[in-house]
Motif scaffolding. Structure first.
Motif, PDB file in Angstrom:
ATOM      1  N   ALA A 160       0.703  -1.126   0.090  1.00 39.26           N
ATOM      2  CA  ALA A 160      -0.069  -0.062  -0.043  1.00 39.26           C
ATOM      3  C   ALA A 160       0.951   1.504  -0.079  1.00 39.26           C
ATOM      4  N   ALA A 161       1.791   1.292   0.978  1.00 33.03           N
ATOM      5  CA  ALA A 161       2.771   2.395   0.875  1.00 33.03           C
ATOM      6  C   ALA A 161       3.398   2.647  -0.353  1.00 33.03           C
ATOM      7  N   ALA A 162       4.002   1.613  -1.141  1.00 32.94           N
ATOM      8  CA  ALA A 162       4.648   1.519  -2.430  1.00 32.94           C
ATOM      9  C   ALA A 162       3.567   2.164  -3.248  1.00 32.94           C
ATOM     10  N   LEU A 163       2.433   1.795  -3.417  1.00 35.06           N
ATOM     11  CA  LEU A 163       1.749   2.180  -4.386  1.00 35.06           C
ATOM     12  C   LEU A 163       1.156   3.876  -4.002  1.00 35.06           C
ATOM     13  N   ALA A 164       1.077   4.130  -2.823  1.00 35.00           N
ATOM     14  CA  ALA A 164       0.870   5.564  -2.561  1.00 35.00           C
ATOM     15  C   ALA A 164       2.005   6.399  -3.000  1.00 35.00           C
ATOM     16  N   ALA A 165       3.119   5.806  -2.851  1.00 31.13           N
ATOM     17  CA  ALA A 165       4.378   6.685  -3.200  1.00 31.13           C
ATOM     18  C   ALA A 165       4.294   6.835  -4.734  1.00 31.13           C
ATOM     19  N   ARG A 166       3.655   6.241  -5.504  1.00 27.72           N
ATOM     20  CA  ARG A 166       3.565   6.271  -6.820  1.00 27.72           C
ATOM     21  C   ARG A 166       2.424   7.282  -7.405  1.00 27.72           C
ATOM     22  N   GLY A 184      -0.519  -0.730  13.121  1.00 28.09           N
ATOM     23  CA  GLY A 184       0.886  -0.521  13.823  1.00 28.09           C
ATOM     24  C   GLY A 184       1.906  -0.475  12.821  1.00 28.09           C
ATOM     25  N   ILE A 185       1.859  -1.312  11.541  1.00 24.46           N
ATOM     26  CA  ILE A 185       3.032  -1.420  10.686  1.00 24.46           C
ATOM     27  C   ILE A 185       2.805   0.137   9.970  1.00 24.46           C
ATOM     28  N   LEU A 186       1.748   0.806   9.693  1.00 25.49           N
ATOM     29  CA  LEU A 186       1.618   1.867   9.155  1.00 25.49           C
ATOM     30  C   LEU A 186       1.827   3.186   9.914  1.00 25.49           C
ATOM     31  N   GLY A 187       2.349   3.114  11.090  1.00 24.43           N
ATOM     32  CA  GLY A 187       2.422   3.986  11.919  1.00 24.43           C
ATOM     33  C   GLY A 187       1.417   4.745  12.495  1.00 24.43           C
ATOM     34  N   VAL A 208      -4.915   8.435   8.073  1.00 24.01           N
ATOM     35  CA  VAL A 208      -4.101   8.185   6.973  1.00 24.01           C
ATOM     36  C   VAL A 208      -2.592   7.965   7.328  1.00 24.01           C
ATOM     37  N   GLY A 209      -2.087   7.070   6.977  1.00 26.00           N
ATOM     38  CA  GLY A 209      -0.460   6.757   7.423  1.00 26.00           C
ATOM     39  C   GLY A 209       0.013   6.500   6.039  1.00 26.00           C
ATOM     40  N   TYR A 210       1.234   7.298   5.786  1.00 30.62           N
ATOM     41  CA  TYR A 210       2.174   7.338   4.782  1.00 30.62           C
ATOM     42  C   TYR A 210       1.377   7.505   3.318  1.00 30.62           C
ATOM     43  N   GLY A 211       0.048   8.241   3.380  1.00 30.12           N
ATOM     44  CA  GLY A 211      -0.587   8.607   2.350  1.00 30.12           C
ATOM     45  C   GLY A 211      -1.617   7.544   2.205  1.00 30.12           C
ATOM     46  N   VAL A 212      -1.869   6.658   3.084  1.00 31.38           N
ATOM     47  CA  VAL A 212      -2.658   5.572   2.883  1.00 31.38           C
ATOM     48  C   VAL A 212      -3.839   5.708   3.798  1.00 31.38           C
ATOM     49  N   LYS A 213      -5.043   5.698   3.283  1.00 31.73           N
ATOM     50  CA  LYS A 213      -6.125   5.757   4.412  1.00 31.73           C
ATOM     51  C   LYS A 213      -6.615   4.358   4.761  1.00 31.73           C
ATOM     52  N   VAL A 214      -6.495   4.147   6.218  1.00 31.53           N
ATOM     53  CA  VAL A 214      -6.648   3.153   6.705  1.00 31.53           C
ATOM     54  C   VAL A 214      -7.928   2.692   7.658  1.00 31.53           C
ATOM     55  N   ILE A 215      -8.536   1.721   7.718  1.00 33.05           N
ATOM     56  CA  ILE A 215      -9.537   1.133   8.842  1.00 33.05           C
ATOM     57  C   ILE A 215      -9.237  -0.078   9.051  1.00 33.05           C
ATOM     58  N   GLY A 362       8.004  -3.320  10.301  1.00 35.24           N
ATOM     59  CA  GLY A 362       6.583  -3.465  10.942  1.00 35.24           C
ATOM     60  C   GLY A 362       6.492  -3.246  12.313  1.00 35.24           C
ATOM     61  N   ASP A 363       7.559  -3.618  13.058  1.00 39.23           N
ATOM     62  CA  ASP A 363       7.803  -3.224  14.637  1.00 39.23           C
ATOM     63  C   ASP A 363       7.344  -1.781  14.649  1.00 39.23           C
ATOM     64  N   THR A 364       8.313  -1.065  13.978  1.00 39.04           N
ATOM     65  CA  THR A 364       8.374   0.417  14.353  1.00 39.04           C
ATOM     66  C   THR A 364       7.489   1.266  13.698  1.00 39.04           C
ATOM     67  N   GLY A 365       6.561   0.874  12.657  1.00 38.29           N
ATOM     68  CA  GLY A 365       5.893   1.443  11.743  1.00 38.29           C
ATOM     69  C   GLY A 365       6.267   2.231  10.682  1.00 38.29           C
ATOM     70  N   ALA A 366       7.283   1.700  10.162  1.00 37.78           N
ATOM     71  CA  ALA A 366       8.120   2.466   9.074  1.00 37.78           C
ATOM     72  C   ALA A 366       8.212   1.448   7.955  1.00 37.78           C
ATOM     73  N   PRO A 367       7.369   1.439   7.072  1.00 36.62           N
ATOM     74  CA  PRO A 367       7.615   0.669   5.815  1.00 36.62           C
ATOM     75  C   PRO A 367       8.754   0.550   5.229  1.00 36.62           C
TER      76      PRO A 367
END
Length: 410
Positions: A160-166, A184-187, A208-215, A362-367
């Protein structure tokens, strides 16, 4: 023939049936208008649309000394984006030439204003129905696996983070109700507690985490409490996420499904039969056996299998060799089995090596795809993102939101 000379003191007149309109001087926009135009560049961090378009800007005035007074109407009391919006509005206002001071007055929308906002966001009729029905232009990928522990959630979050970065608009629905981990994985957690979504009447705005909308259901439980629900409650939860959560116009929606072929997988198949499926497995034969079953269940509900992802494929060593902790060949085997009897083969999309950095991220929330894109696992996930982003979109049979009347009106 020479033109006749006009008598002294006379003025030329326009030809019959013509007019001689005076050419107006270019209008100089007032500072009030200039400030309002500047505020159109301020984006609501949750809804991701200009605050002027959302009717969040009230009165705007600038006095002769250059002091601007701007009224901003937040959606609810205690809006988590309040500080960000106030900061951005202040910066945009002070960025207008001629404005020397900005007074930002924060208020809250009335009930009628909120109702108008939700109706505008949901579209004509404001019906509470799934945003991702059969006619949706959003690409929906259900990420599934036969068993737990294959790294499915970590893969989903990084993809998801990779696609949002594009530059794509991406959302993630964490459908792993019992083992939710996407926030947690997306901070989106603080001290183990997931960030809460904002509610605007009966509409939910996802964090929103790293440009990704999360529920995720993890955003609705306290103190990391366990969820012990049975089938009907699980179905209602997934349906509510698809109905009440405002994702906006997404290019891609990823669903992180729980392992196995239980209630959630069946509900997703019923609610999103047009979703496409990514089957995740590890290289070991035992995992391949179970992963095949998850693909078969998805196919029984009418969903199409896009391909297989082999995770934990091996641990690269300093000498260039690869330590195959979980064996080898599982991804190819799952792809071969799922291809049997099909018109087109199911491909092995990518093989992702084991990575300590991927686990740590994944533990620190930084893809890792953002923090260490040169890591072998990140390279593989980024390659997968490129593959999915480049897939052609077939619009045959879809009802597009345009009409001949719209074309003629333009």
């Amino acid at each position: 023939m020479p033109l006749p000379r006009l008598p002294p003191g006379s003025r030329a007149r326009c030809a019959p049936r013509r007019s001689c309109p005076a050419v107006p001087e270019p209008a100089t926009p007032t500072l009030d208008t200039a400030v309002r135009s500047a505020l159109a560049r301020v984006i609501d961090p949750e809804i991701r649309r200009p605050i002027t378009e959302l009717d969040m800007v009230g009165a705007v005035s600038v006095d002769e000394r250059g002091t601007a007074d701007v009224v901003v109407k937040l959606t609810i009391v205690g809006c988590p984006a309040a500080q960000t919006i106030e900061r951005d509005v202040t910066a945009a206002t002070l960025g207008v030439a001629g404005v020397t001071r900005a007074n930002i007055h924060i208020t809250v929308m009335t009930r009628d204003e909120r109702a108008a906002l939700t109706a505008k966001l949901r579209g004509p009729g404001a019906a509470r129905s799934s945003q991702f029905g059969p006619g949706t232009l959003t690409r929906i990928y259900a990420v599934t696996s036969g068993k737990g522990g294959v790294g499915k959630s970590t893969l989903t979050a990084n993809l998801a983070a990779a696609l949002a970065a594009r530059g794509l608009a991406v959302g993630v629905l964490d459908a792993d109700v019992y083992g939710f981990s996407i926030p947690g994985i997306l901070g989106l957690t603080t001290n183990g507690t997931a960030q809460k979504p904002t509610r605007v009447d009966d509409m939910i705005l996802p964090p929103v985490g790293y440009g990704v909308k999360v529920i995720s259901i993890g955003m609705f439980v306290d103190d990391n409490a366990a969820v012990a629900w049975r089938g009907p409650m699980l179905h209602r939860t997934i349906n509510q996420f698809l109905t009440d959560v405002y994702f906006g116009d997404l290019d891609v929606l990823l669903l992180d499904l729980p392992p196995g072929t239980g209630d959630v997988a069946i509900s997703v198949g019923q609610l999103l039969p047009h979703a496409e499926v990514l089957v995740v497995t590890t290289p070991q034969p035992a995992a391949a056996d179970v992963a095949e079953r998850s693909g078969v269940v998805a196919r029984q509900t009418g969903q199409k299998i896009v391909g297989v992802i082999e995770n934990m494929a091996g641990l690269p060593q300093p000498d260039g060799t690869v330590l195959e902790l979980f064996g080898s060949g599982g991804g190819d085997e799952v792809a071969r089995r799922l291809s049997a009897g099909q018109d087109a083969p199911v491909p092995l999309l990518v093989s992702i090596p084991l990575s300590v950095a991927l686990r740590a991220g994944g533990d620190t929330g930084a893809p890792i795809v953002l923090t260490d894109p040169a890591d072998p696992a990140a390279v593989a996930i980024l390659r997968l993102a490129d593959t999915l982003a480049a897939r052609p979109r077939h619009l045959q049979g879809l009802k597009l939101p345009v009409s001949p009347r719209d074309h003629l009106a333009g």
